[in-house]
Design an enzyme around this catalytic site. Structure first.
Site, PDB file in Angstrom:
ATOM      1  N   SER A 126       2.503 -16.597  72.848  1.00  0.00           N
ATOM      2  CA  SER A 126       1.446 -16.696  71.841  1.00  0.00           C
ATOM      3  C   SER A 126       1.905 -16.277  70.448  1.00  0.00           C
ATOM      4  CB  SER A 126       0.240 -15.857  72.252  1.00  0.00           C
ATOM      5  OG  SER A 126      -0.258 -16.280  73.490  1.00  0.00           O
ATOM      6  N   HIS A 177      -0.220 -11.758  68.156  1.00  0.00           N
ATOM      7  CA  HIS A 177      -0.884 -12.891  67.514  1.00  0.00           C
ATOM      8  C   HIS A 177      -0.872 -12.752  65.995  1.00  0.00           C
ATOM      9  CE1 HIS A 177      -3.440 -14.581  71.084  1.00  0.00           C
ATOM     10  NE2 HIS A 177      -2.225 -14.221  71.472  1.00  0.00           N
TER      11      HIS A 177
END
Length: 194
Positions: A126, A177
């Site tokens: 991610s 993230h």
């Protein structure tokens, strides 16, 4: 730009870096299920474990990018890569795309190591995928002509929704993230200003 109309063979030929990354992710996942190899071995050896990084196992800043916690995690990240990777591989070129992906992922893992406690363990691509979003945002900031207005709006919308979802879903490495996104943007700012 973000819709896929190629055949499987064409996809492999047009987007070799995206294809290889997805293949590695799938291969590592499948290796984790080989009967004579304990599934835990691959995760114990290659997961991002902050304590082990602190003790010098620096490969753990790279290897978690290719590990996933389950099939759904793998599927979601692979789907994101299939949707958003090809256009960027074409825009940036193979070498630059790979650099954006890996540097963003590693930067996200370094941030995770520096910010999260030593007991923190993480896997997933991610951070690297958010790096792609960050690079797209840099394109919008510094080279607007590279994307149509509609695609730029789509990228901004998806980036905002992805950030919101980061804070709403459980078991998400929020640090990866956010810092993946920032890293991708900074890479774009450096490369696109030249």
């Amino acid at each position: 730009m973000f819709t896929r109309t190629e055949s499987f063979k064409e996809f492999l030929r047009f987007y070799p870096i995206v294809s290889v990354i997805i293949f590695i992710n799938l291969l590592v996942f499948v290796i984790g299920y080989i009967p004579f190899l304990p599934r835990t071995w691959i995760y114990e050896t290659f997961s991002g474990v902050n304590l082990y990084v602190a003790h010098g196992e620096f490969w753990r800043l790279l290897t978690p990018i290719f590990l996933h916690s389950g099939f759904t995690h793998l599927l979601f990240n692979s789907f994101s890569l299939v949707l958003f990777g090809p256009a960027l591989e074409r825009i940036a070129g193979k070498g630059r795309f790979l650099t954006i992906y890996l540097v963003s992922g590693i930067a996200a893992n370094i941030a995770t190591f520096l910010i999260q406690p030593l007991t923190y363990i993480h896997v997933g691509s991610s951070g690297a995928i958010f790096g792609l979003f960050g690079y797209y945002l840099a394109i919008i900031s510094f080279r607007k002509s590279m994307l149509s207005r509609e695609n730029a709006q789509l990228v901004k919308t998806i980036a905002i929704l992805s950030i919101i979802m980061t804070f709403l879903q459980p078991n998400i490495n929020v640090t990866a993230h956010i810092f993946g996104l920032i890293s991708g943007y900074l890479i774009g700012a450096i490369l696109l200003k030249k």
